[in-house]
Write an enzyme that holds these catalytic residues in place. Sequence first.
Site, PDB file in Angstrom:
ATOM      1  N   ARG A 117     -20.868-108.616  31.643  1.00 26.63           N
ATOM      2  CA  ARG A 117     -22.035-107.979  31.032  1.00 26.63           C
ATOM      3  C   ARG A 117     -23.208-108.963  31.020  1.00 26.63           C
ATOM      4  O   ARG A 117     -23.444-109.655  30.027  1.00 26.63           O
ATOM      5  CB  ARG A 117     -21.696-107.507  29.615  1.00 26.63           C
ATOM      6  CG  ARG A 117     -20.540-106.517  29.576  1.00 26.63           C
ATOM      7  CD  ARG A 117     -20.245-106.032  28.165  1.00 26.63           C
ATOM      8  NE  ARG A 117     -19.761-107.100  27.297  1.00 26.63           N
ATOM      9  CZ  ARG A 117     -19.345-106.901  26.038  1.00 26.63           C
ATOM     10  NH1 ARG A 117     -19.365-105.679  25.513  1.00 26.63           N
ATOM     11  NH2 ARG A 117     -18.923-107.905  25.319  1.00 26.63           N
ATOM     12  N   ASP A 146     -14.900-115.147  32.576  1.00 28.76           N
ATOM     13  CA  ASP A 146     -13.625-114.699  33.134  1.00 28.76           C
ATOM     14  C   ASP A 146     -13.915-113.805  34.330  1.00 28.76           C
ATOM     15  O   ASP A 146     -14.524-112.749  34.193  1.00 28.76           O
ATOM     16  CB  ASP A 146     -12.831-113.938  32.079  1.00 28.76           C
ATOM     17  CG  ASP A 146     -11.437-113.587  32.563  1.00 28.76           C
ATOM     18  OD1 ASP A 146     -10.882-114.361  33.363  1.00 28.76           O
ATOM     19  OD2 ASP A 146     -10.907-112.544  32.139  1.00 28.76           O
ATOM     20  N   HIS A 190      -7.828-115.718  29.143  1.00 27.33           N
ATOM     21  CA  HIS A 190      -9.103-116.420  29.249  1.00 27.33           C
ATOM     22  C   HIS A 190      -9.333-117.319  28.035  1.00 27.33           C
ATOM     23  O   HIS A 190      -9.784-118.473  28.160  1.00 27.33           O
ATOM     24  CB  HIS A 190     -10.243-115.397  29.381  1.00 27.33           C
ATOM     25  CG  HIS A 190     -11.594-116.017  29.496  1.00 27.33           C
ATOM     26  ND1 HIS A 190     -12.755-115.379  29.115  1.00 27.33           N
ATOM     27  CD2 HIS A 190     -11.994-117.243  29.951  1.00 27.33           C
ATOM     28  CE1 HIS A 190     -13.788-116.162  29.328  1.00 27.33           C
ATOM     29  NE2 HIS A 190     -13.356-117.296  29.834  1.00 27.33           N
ATOM     30  N   ASP A 212     -19.892-112.473  24.190  1.00 30.11           N
ATOM     31  CA  ASP A 212     -21.162-112.270  24.894  1.00 30.11           C
ATOM     32  C   ASP A 212     -21.938-111.054  24.399  1.00 30.11           C
ATOM     33  O   ASP A 212     -22.804-110.528  25.107  1.00 30.11           O
ATOM     34  CB  ASP A 212     -20.912-112.148  26.402  1.00 30.11           C
ATOM     35  CG  ASP A 212     -20.038-110.955  26.747  1.00 30.11           C
ATOM     36  OD1 ASP A 212     -19.500-110.309  25.819  1.00 30.11           O
ATOM     37  OD2 ASP A 212     -19.887-110.662  27.951  1.00 30.11           O
ATOM     38  N   ASP A 213     -21.629-110.602  23.178  1.00 26.37           N
ATOM     39  CA  ASP A 213     -22.371-109.472  22.604  1.00 26.37           C
ATOM     40  C   ASP A 213     -22.743-109.765  21.148  1.00 26.37           C
ATOM     41  O   ASP A 213     -22.613-108.917  20.280  1.00 26.37           O
ATOM     42  CB  ASP A 213     -21.558-108.175  22.704  1.00 26.37           C
ATOM     43  CG  ASP A 213     -20.164-108.304  22.104  1.00 26.37           C
ATOM     44  OD1 ASP A 213     -19.845-109.372  21.545  1.00 26.37           O
ATOM     45  OD2 ASP A 213     -19.390-107.336  22.197  1.00 26.37           O
ATOM     46  N   ASP A 289      -6.144-111.821  18.425  1.00 26.46           N
ATOM     47  CA  ASP A 289      -6.688-111.801  17.069  1.00 26.46           C
ATOM     48  C   ASP A 289      -5.685-111.216  16.071  1.00 26.46           C
ATOM     49  O   ASP A 289      -5.494-111.759  14.973  1.00 26.46           O
ATOM     50  CB  ASP A 289      -8.020-111.054  17.020  1.00 26.46           C
ATOM     51  CG  ASP A 289      -7.992-109.721  17.751  1.00 26.46           C
ATOM     52  OD1 ASP A 289      -6.979-109.402  18.395  1.00 26.46           O
ATOM     53  OD2 ASP A 289      -9.003-108.994  17.673  1.00 26.46           O
ATOM     54  N   SER A 320     -13.137-102.849  23.924  1.00 24.45           N
ATOM     55  CA  SER A 320     -12.634-102.021  22.826  1.00 24.45           C
ATOM     56  C   SER A 320     -13.177-100.602  22.872  1.00 24.45           C
ATOM     57  O   SER A 320     -12.884 -99.784  21.996  1.00 24.45           O
ATOM     58  CB  SER A 320     -12.998-102.660  21.478  1.00 24.45           C
ATOM     59  OG  SER A 320     -14.410-102.720  21.328  1.00 24.45           O
TER      60      SER A 320
END
Length: 446
Positions: A117, A146, A190, A212-213, A289, A320
């Site tokens: 992204r 990745d 990753h 990255d968000d 997680d 997700s």
Amino acid sequence: MMVNKFLCDFRFLLLAAAVAFIYIQMRLFTTQSEYADRLADAVEAETRCTSQMRKLIDQISMQQSRIVDLEEDKNRQDEEYSQMKALVQDLEFKGLQRRMDKVQTQVAAVVIMACNRADYLERTIKSILKHQNAVASKYPLFVSQDGSNAQVKEKALSYDQLTYMQHLDSKPLQTERPGELIAYYKIARHYKWALDKLFYEHKFSRVIILEDDMEIAPDFFDYFEAAAALMEKDKTIMAVSSWNDNGQKQFVHDPEILYRSDFFPGLGWMLTKSTWNELSPKWPKAYWDDWLRLQENHKGRQFIRPEVCRTYNFGEHGSSLGQFFRQYLEPIKLNDVQVDWKSKDLNYLMEDEYIKHFAAILKDAKPIYGADAVLKASNIQGDVRVQYKDQPDFERIAQQFGVFQEWKDGVPRTAYKGVVVFRHPPPRRVFLVGPKSFELLGIKGV
């Protein structure tokens, strides 16, 4: 006759005397010649000796001159050596000082986990650099990609302020259960690769993981610096997060309040190398997680989280598939206040202190019983507490207030000793209290 005889004898005498005189003169001449020869030899020998002495004297003078030159060279070399030694010591000291300064001032590496992204990554990098430039030496920035998405790589390499890493893995991946998304397996692989690289190759003592968000708050870095000092003192803190799952605008109020939690928050978090040494060898294949939220992995250690988030997740589109985005992520309040964390005393968050601190504020909250907890809470001044019996009961009450209902390994999101706290409406605090919470907190007579 007698006269003649006398004259004759006298002549003989004269002749004898003359012969003797001649003989003596000859001997004397011979002796003088010999002496002259000897004298000449002696003079010549003396001359040779004098010449040799002069040569020796010249050689000695030359040797003395060389000795003087050598002594001067030695003194000069000694002086140069002393200067060089002092210079080397100075350079070594400065180099050591720089390394010490680096160790002393460096808080943590910051890594942005990226994949495909590029537009999201750019927004994240810009948000970080806006606040990181002033503290770049304390928080070196990395992007770990990745895969081989060209736009993401190009975007990352366009920034001189960060270090780019690329994870290219050709090993086949297979989900363990039908219907699972393979993306979660890639993400876990990753994460392990990137954290191994940062901790073991780059030798950082701490790493802050972002995705990255995300955008960050103005005091993001000061918050983590204060939290790092806390982690050094209290080894029961497994990680520090910038995220509050119940950090939506309607549930938060005070940007200076921090909590301990038994539930790993994620979404902008910091861990230490010693903790990674423990986690890396057994890192899961997927769902890392949720894996961290298992008792067998966190082993009773806890997590620090803020009331007001220091990260904002804008990633509606990702692995997700936008789960919970509209309800829980989009309304998150990103802190916009520059809190002076250096002046804050965070000792209340130490394990022994915090249990007493939290028990005191919980005990002071007014109890609510029965149905319609939201309505009853709105009619009471000050903090309130609502006790739940079990997970279904918690889910029912949480749904009424609109907070997260999810549990992992017997722990509700954000909970500490089974207690979930949020504001409703701010600044009133609402405590959802578990069946064993009072016992765990040492509260009696309630």
